[in-house]
Design a protein around this motif. Structure first.
Motif, PDB file in Angstrom:
ATOM      1  N   MET A 130       0.833  -1.199   0.000  1.00 47.88           N
ATOM      2  CA  MET A 130       0.000   0.000   0.000  1.00 47.88           C
ATOM      3  C   MET A 130       0.873   1.256   0.000  1.00 47.88           C
ATOM      4  O   MET A 130       1.914   1.289   0.652  1.00 47.88           O
ATOM      5  N   ARG A 131       0.406   2.277  -0.731  1.00 43.22           N
ATOM      6  CA  ARG A 131       1.108   3.546  -0.814  1.00 43.22           C
ATOM      7  C   ARG A 131       0.168   4.644  -0.305  1.00 43.22           C
ATOM      8  O   ARG A 131      -0.928   4.833  -0.836  1.00 43.22           O
ATOM      9  N   VAL A 132       0.621   5.362   0.721  1.00 45.01           N
ATOM     10  CA  VAL A 132      -0.227   6.349   1.386  1.00 45.01           C
ATOM     11  C   VAL A 132       0.420   7.725   1.314  1.00 45.01           C
ATOM     12  O   VAL A 132       1.624   7.874   1.563  1.00 45.01           O
ATOM     13  N   ASP A 141      -9.824   3.025  13.589  1.00 44.46           N
ATOM     14  CA  ASP A 141     -10.399   2.562  12.321  1.00 44.46           C
ATOM     15  C   ASP A 141      -9.431   2.764  11.159  1.00 44.46           C
ATOM     16  O   ASP A 141      -9.267   1.885  10.302  1.00 44.46           O
ATOM     17  N   LEU A 142      -8.790   3.943  11.120  1.00 38.86           N
ATOM     18  CA  LEU A 142      -7.862   4.236  10.030  1.00 38.86           C
ATOM     19  C   LEU A 142      -6.682   3.287  10.031  1.00 38.86           C
ATOM     20  O   LEU A 142      -6.329   2.702   8.997  1.00 38.86           O
ATOM     21  N   LEU A 143      -6.060   3.107  11.177  1.00 45.95           N
ATOM     22  CA  LEU A 143      -4.860   2.268  11.244  1.00 45.95           C
ATOM     23  C   LEU A 143      -5.178   0.817  10.917  1.00 45.95           C
ATOM     24  O   LEU A 143      -4.378   0.132  10.267  1.00 45.95           O
ATOM     25  N   ALA A 144      -6.336   0.353  11.352  1.00 49.74           N
ATOM     26  CA  ALA A 144      -6.737  -1.014  11.005  1.00 49.74           C
ATOM     27  C   ALA A 144      -6.914  -1.151   9.498  1.00 49.74           C
ATOM     28  O   ALA A 144      -6.496  -2.149   8.890  1.00 49.74           O
ATOM     29  N   ALA A 145      -7.512  -0.143   8.867  1.00 50.49           N
ATOM     30  CA  ALA A 145      -7.719  -0.190   7.426  1.00 50.49           C
ATOM     31  C   ALA A 145      -6.403  -0.141   6.667  1.00 50.49           C
ATOM     32  O   ALA A 145      -6.306  -0.667   5.548  1.00 50.49           O
ATOM     33  N   LEU A 146      -5.383   0.470   7.276  1.00 54.27           N
ATOM     34  CA  LEU A 146      -4.080   0.568   6.621  1.00 54.27           C
ATOM     35  C   LEU A 146      -3.181  -0.634   6.910  1.00 54.27           C
ATOM     36  O   LEU A 146      -2.024  -0.662   6.490  1.00 54.27           O
ATOM     37  N   GLY A 147      -3.705  -1.602   7.646  1.00 52.63           N
ATOM     38  CA  GLY A 147      -2.964  -2.847   7.839  1.00 52.63           C
ATOM     39  C   GLY A 147      -2.267  -3.012   9.168  1.00 52.63           C
ATOM     40  O   GLY A 147      -1.460  -3.941   9.335  1.00 52.63           O
ATOM     41  N   ALA A 148      -2.540  -2.155  10.140  1.00 52.53           N
ATOM     42  CA  ALA A 148      -1.921  -2.316  11.459  1.00 52.53           C
ATOM     43  C   ALA A 148      -2.378  -3.631  12.078  1.00 52.53           C
ATOM     44  O   ALA A 148      -3.553  -3.979  12.033  1.00 52.53           O
TER      45      ALA A 148
END
Length: 242
Positions: free
Chosen positions: A1-3, A98-105
């Motif tokens: 993923m690229r953020v 929610d954000l960190l979980a969606a980003l793969g944490a």
């Protein structure tokens, strides 16, 4: 993923939690120190061509910090955006999770768990002064109602005299601010950099507290230490003679 992150507090949260996925950030993203990613301009006026050149899978935005037209342009270019808008500490903690979980944490990061604990166990304040909270000078702009920073201060015992104002950032004149007869003036160092020599002079004889804007307005790893940092700063008050 690229953020790509156009929000300094989210830049810090992603960089320390999911290392390696952040490829771009604003010039104002100062934490963590030494962050080596492509810089894409400011939060208000990012270089969208540079953002698109990074081929992000998602761009992180905030309703207050970023412009709607930039979000629309990114969406029109086919880039997904994740827009945050926390108005309370609880809301910020939930949004971050929610954000960190969606980003793969993988699981909740230690700093987020520590932040939840710090705010949940915050002792009741012994002092609850009536205050005004300028966030800009020339013209004067103050915290109104329904703001994240306002909720932070409320939890620390600061009674914002503009908390019930219909505008989130009213622009009263200095005479009106003085006529409110605040018992405390809270002066953060961002977005306007109030200092001991610039701010207290406008409120002679009224105690002023200089606060860390990062701990007052950022929602990221700084949330874990914010209660202790801000409480200590609120206890150190300056009074301009007059």
């Amino acid at each position: 993923m690229r953020v790509v992150s156009l929000v300094p507090s989210l830049t810090e949260a992603v960089a320390v939690t999911v290392p390696g996925i952040l490829v771009g950030a604003t010039d104002w993203c100062t934490h963590p120190a030494g962050l080596a990613v492509t810089r894409v301009g400011g939060s208000k006026y990012p270089d969208l061509a540079r953002v698109l050149a990074l081929r992000p899978d998602v761009v992180l935005l905030n309703v207050e910090e970023n412009r709607r037209e930039d979000a629309d342009a990114l969406i029109a270019a086919g880039v997904p955006v994740w827009v945050t808008y926390p108005r309370t500490v609880s809301h910020a903690l939930t949004e971050l999770g929610d954000l960190l979980a969606a980003l793969g944490a993988t699981g909740e990061p230690e700093w987020l768990a520590a932040a939840r604990h710090a705010w949940a166990t915050l002792p009741a304040p012994a002092d609850t002064p009536r205050a005004v909270v300028p966030v800009w000078r020339r013209p004067w702009v103050v915290l109104g109602g329904d703001t994240f920073a306002g909720d932070v201060l409320h939890r620390l015992g600061v009674r914002n005299l503009y908390a019930e104002h219909p505008e989130r950032y009213p622009r009263p004149g200095l005479t009106e601010l003085r006529d409110r007869q605040p018992e405390l003036v809270v002066l953060p160092d961002e977005p306007y950099r109030f200092t001991a020599d610039d701010g207290p002079d406008a409120f002679p004889g009224v105690p002023c507290a200089l606060l860390s804007g990062r701990h007052l307005t950022w929602y990221g790893p700084s949330l874990a230490e914010a209660p202790a940092v801000l409480a200590a700063q609120l206890g150190r008050r300056l009074t301009h003679p007059g």
